[in-house]
Design a protein around this motif. Structure first.
Motif, short mmCIF file in Angstrom:
data_model
loop_
_atom_site.label_atom_id
_atom_site.label_comp_id
_atom_site.label_asym_id
_atom_site.label_seq_id
_atom_site.Cartn_x
_atom_site.Cartn_y
_atom_site.Cartn_z
N ALA A 21 0.81 -1.21 0.00
CA ALA A 21 0.00 0.00 0.00
C ALA A 21 0.85 1.27 0.00
O ALA A 21 0.59 2.20 -0.76
N VAL A 22 1.87 1.32 0.86
CA VAL A 22 2.74 2.50 0.85
C VAL A 22 3.46 2.61 -0.48
O VAL A 22 3.55 3.70 -1.07
N GLY A 23 3.97 1.48 -0.99
CA GLY A 23 4.64 1.51 -2.29
C GLY A 23 3.75 2.08 -3.37
O GLY A 23 4.15 2.99 -4.13
N GLN A 24 2.54 1.57 -3.46
CA GLN A 24 1.60 2.05 -4.48
C GLN A 24 1.24 3.51 -4.27
O GLN A 24 1.24 4.31 -5.20
N SER A 25 0.95 3.87 -3.01
CA SER A 25 0.45 5.22 -2.75
C SER A 25 1.53 6.28 -2.90
O SER A 25 1.26 7.39 -3.38
N ILE A 26 2.78 5.97 -2.54
CA ILE A 26 3.87 6.93 -2.71
C ILE A 26 4.12 7.19 -4.20
O ILE A 26 4.29 8.35 -4.63
N LEU A 67 5.19 14.23 -13.30
CA LEU A 67 6.39 13.74 -13.99
C LEU A 67 6.27 12.25 -14.26
O LEU A 67 5.57 11.53 -13.55
N MET A 68 6.98 11.77 -15.27
CA MET A 68 6.94 10.36 -15.62
C MET A 68 7.92 9.58 -14.76
O MET A 68 8.92 10.12 -14.26
N ILE A 69 7.62 8.29 -14.59
CA ILE A 69 8.50 7.39 -13.84
C ILE A 69 9.56 6.75 -14.74
O ILE A 69 10.74 6.70 -14.37
N PRO A 70 9.20 6.23 -15.93
CA PRO A 70 10.17 5.47 -16.73
C PRO A 70 11.45 6.26 -17.03
O PRO A 70 11.39 7.42 -17.46
N GLY A 71 12.58 5.63 -16.76
CA GLY A 71 13.87 6.22 -17.07
C GLY A 71 14.39 7.20 -16.03
O GLY A 71 15.57 7.57 -16.08
N ARG A 72 13.55 7.63 -15.10
CA ARG A 72 13.99 8.61 -14.10
C ARG A 72 14.77 7.89 -12.99
O ARG A 72 14.46 6.77 -12.63
N ARG A 73 15.77 8.57 -12.45
CA ARG A 73 16.66 7.98 -11.45
C ARG A 73 16.15 8.31 -10.04
O ARG A 73 16.13 9.48 -9.64
N GLY A 124 10.30 0.93 2.28
CA GLY A 124 11.29 1.16 1.24
C GLY A 124 11.27 0.08 0.17
O GLY A 124 11.40 0.36 -1.03
N ARG A 125 11.07 -1.18 0.60
CA ARG A 125 10.96 -2.27 -0.37
C ARG A 125 9.81 -2.01 -1.35
O ARG A 125 9.94 -2.19 -2.56
N GLY A 126 8.66 -1.62 -0.76
CA GLY A 126 7.49 -1.40 -1.61
C GLY A 126 7.66 -0.25 -2.57
O GLY A 126 7.28 -0.33 -3.75
N ILE A 127 8.24 0.85 -2.09
CA ILE A 127 8.46 2.02 -2.95
C ILE A 127 9.39 1.64 -4.10
O ILE A 127 9.13 1.95 -5.26
N ALA A 128 10.49 0.97 -3.77
CA ALA A 128 11.43 0.54 -4.82
C ALA A 128 10.76 -0.40 -5.81
O ALA A 128 10.95 -0.27 -7.03
N GLN A 129 9.97 -1.33 -5.32
CA GLN A 129 9.30 -2.31 -6.18
C GLN A 129 8.36 -1.63 -7.18
O GLN A 129 8.36 -1.95 -8.37
N TYR A 130 7.55 -0.68 -6.69
CA TYR A 130 6.57 -0.05 -7.56
C TYR A 130 7.21 0.94 -8.53
O TYR A 130 6.76 1.09 -9.67
N LEU A 131 8.28 1.61 -8.10
CA LEU A 131 9.01 2.46 -9.04
C LEU A 131 9.65 1.62 -10.14
O LEU A 131 9.58 1.96 -11.32
N LEU A 190 7.29 0.36 -12.82
CA LEU A 190 6.86 1.37 -13.79
C LEU A 190 8.01 1.91 -14.63
O LEU A 190 7.84 2.88 -15.36
N GLY A 191 9.18 1.29 -14.53
CA GLY A 191 10.29 1.68 -15.39
C GLY A 191 11.28 2.64 -14.79
O GLY A 191 12.17 3.13 -15.49
N GLY A 192 11.15 2.94 -13.48
CA GLY A 192 12.12 3.80 -12.84
C GLY A 192 13.45 3.10 -12.65
O GLY A 192 13.52 1.86 -12.55
N ARG A 193 14.53 3.87 -12.65
CA ARG A 193 15.87 3.36 -12.35
C ARG A 193 16.11 3.61 -10.88
O ARG A 193 16.13 4.77 -10.43
N VAL A 194 16.27 2.55 -10.09
CA VAL A 194 16.19 2.66 -8.63
C VAL A 194 17.53 2.31 -7.98
O VAL A 194 18.15 1.29 -8.31
N ALA A 195 17.95 3.16 -7.05
CA ALA A 195 19.07 2.89 -6.16
C ALA A 195 18.57 2.96 -4.73
O ALA A 195 17.57 3.64 -4.43
N VAL A 196 19.25 2.27 -3.84
CA VAL A 196 18.83 2.16 -2.44
C VAL A 196 19.97 2.55 -1.53
O VAL A 196 21.12 2.14 -1.74
#
Length: 398
Positions: A183-188, A198-204, A214-221, A224-230
């Motif tokens: 839920a937090v991942g989706q809602s954030i 702004l678009m998610i795909p390709g954004r860092r 944090g797991r959920g936020i990273a997963q949902y980003l 949707l094509g986001g480039r994710v670092a933790v």
């Protein structure tokens, strides 16, 4: 933005929103029927410090149906005035408005504590901390704590000082999986898209913290094509993030790479002056944690030469070296304190608030003798009961 509605218009609008939410919270509907029959809170008052939005309203209705007198306030920056109007019309004693500053919010919390509630429903351990400071803990039977941040306070700052049981809802695997991760991942991610456009795909994106949220936020980003670092200081969680396919590093090393930074740690100052100094111009700073302290906003403002509100949820802050950064919702939990807040999904909060309701009933009832003083997890039988009801709702036959 200013609320120009009359009180009757607020009640009408808030009532429609609550009706929709209530119609989709089937687990709480079953609890309400049980509480109306058994009246577990008859003669007791529950002091509440929780985001006052439509899903919370359904929980408070359930507690009231169980005989509880409700006295409460929202959390700073997330109160929804139309929902407060509806609940006041139902006889609940509530304090606070959406535009309250932090000082007024703390006064609201103090008014709840001054009412001497029998049971606490806390979010961030504000009520517990103030009751200890005010010396009014003797009248409290126990309570619940909703968040990671509050659980940390109870076990660190308030350790050994709480003379009654506090069930930490966030310790439940049901909340960690359904609410924190999904839920937090989706809602954030939804809130980021809606607030910034702004678009998610390709954004860092740099997600600071790899707990359940944090797991959920990273997963949902990532989905949707986001480039994710933790960023994660715990070695086991950092290993998990790396095995999940994310770049892992220190905030100082990732500051120049990231375009969007989202905090999810529950800890203060995880993005500070040194990290901000390394960020590229236009970097976006957003916090998903309960307290508005994960981004060091005070340090950011000391570097500022000027700022401009783009709207009520976005602020462009100019820095002395010619760069600028964008702060979302003044560093508050932006899926609830930002523009047009929706918060976590209805179904996830149906689970989370059933945890709250049954845990509060445990504190109020005869079986509270099995509880210990201070912070503790949700009893195992409550977790099992809710899990079985939820999977049954989903059509799963165990």
């Amino acid at each position: 933005m200013a609320d120009t509605l009359t009180e009757s218009e607020r009640i009408e609008r808030g009532g429609k929103r609550i009706n929709w939410i209530r119609s989709r919270m089937r687990l709480l509907a079953g609890v309400r029927a049980d509480f109306e029959r058994d009246r577990p809170f008859a003669g007791l008052s529950i002091g509440v410090s929780l985001h006052l939005e439509p899903k919370t309203a359904v929980l408070l209705e359930v507690l009231q149906a169980g005989g509880a007198a409700i006295v409460g306030t929202g959390n700073h920056g997330s109160t929804q005035d139309d929902i407060v109007a509806v609940l006041k019309a139902k006889g609940m004693q509530l304090y606070g408005k959406r535009d309250d500053d932090l000082d007024q919010h703390l006064k609201n919390v103090a008014q709840v504590v001054a009412a001497r509630p029998d049971i606490l429903l806390d979010n961030g351990a504000d009520l517990v901390a103030l009751a200890i400071k005010a010396g009014t803990v003797g009248s409290i039977r126990g309570g619940t704590e909703e968040t990671t941040s509050g659980g940390d306070r109870l076990r660190d700052e308030l350790a050994g000082k709480v003379p009654f049981p506090i069930i930490v809802i966030n310790d439940s695997p049901l909340k960690q999986i359904a609410e924190n991760r999904h839920a937090v991942g989706q809602s954030i991610v939804e809130s980021f898209m809606r607030i910034t456009n702004l678009m998610i795909p390709g954004r860092r994106f740099v997600v600071v913290g790899y707990g359940w949220c944090g797991r959920g936020i990273a997963q949902y980003l990532d989905a949707l094509g986001g480039r994710v670092a933790v960023v994660e200081t715990d070695a086991i969680k950092a290993l998990e993030a790396a095995l999940d396919g994310y770049r892992v590093g220190k905030i100082e090393d990732l500051a120049g790479w990231g375009e969007v930074f989202i905090t999810a740690t529950g800890r203060p100052g995880v993005i500070g002056e040194a990290a901000i100094a390394r960020m590229r111009s236009g970097a976006i700073l957003a916090n998903s944690g309960h307290f508005p302290w994960e981004i060091d906003v005070a340090a950011l403002r000391t570097q500022a030469t000027g700022s401009e509100l783009v709207d009520d949820s976005l602020e462009r802050i100019e820095l002395a070296d010619g760069r600028h950064v964008v702060l979302v919702a003044d560093g508050r939990m932006f899926n609830l304190a930002g523009r047009e807040p929706k918060g976590n999904s209805i179904e996830s909060m149906d689970i989370g608030f059933m945890l709250q309701a049954l845990s509060l009933a445990r504190v109020a009832g005869d079986s509270r003798a099995a509880l210990v003083e201070g912070a503790q997890p949700v009893p195992a039988d409550i977790n099992q009961t809710i899990a079985r009801r939820m999977v049954a709702e989903m059509g799963v036959d165990l």
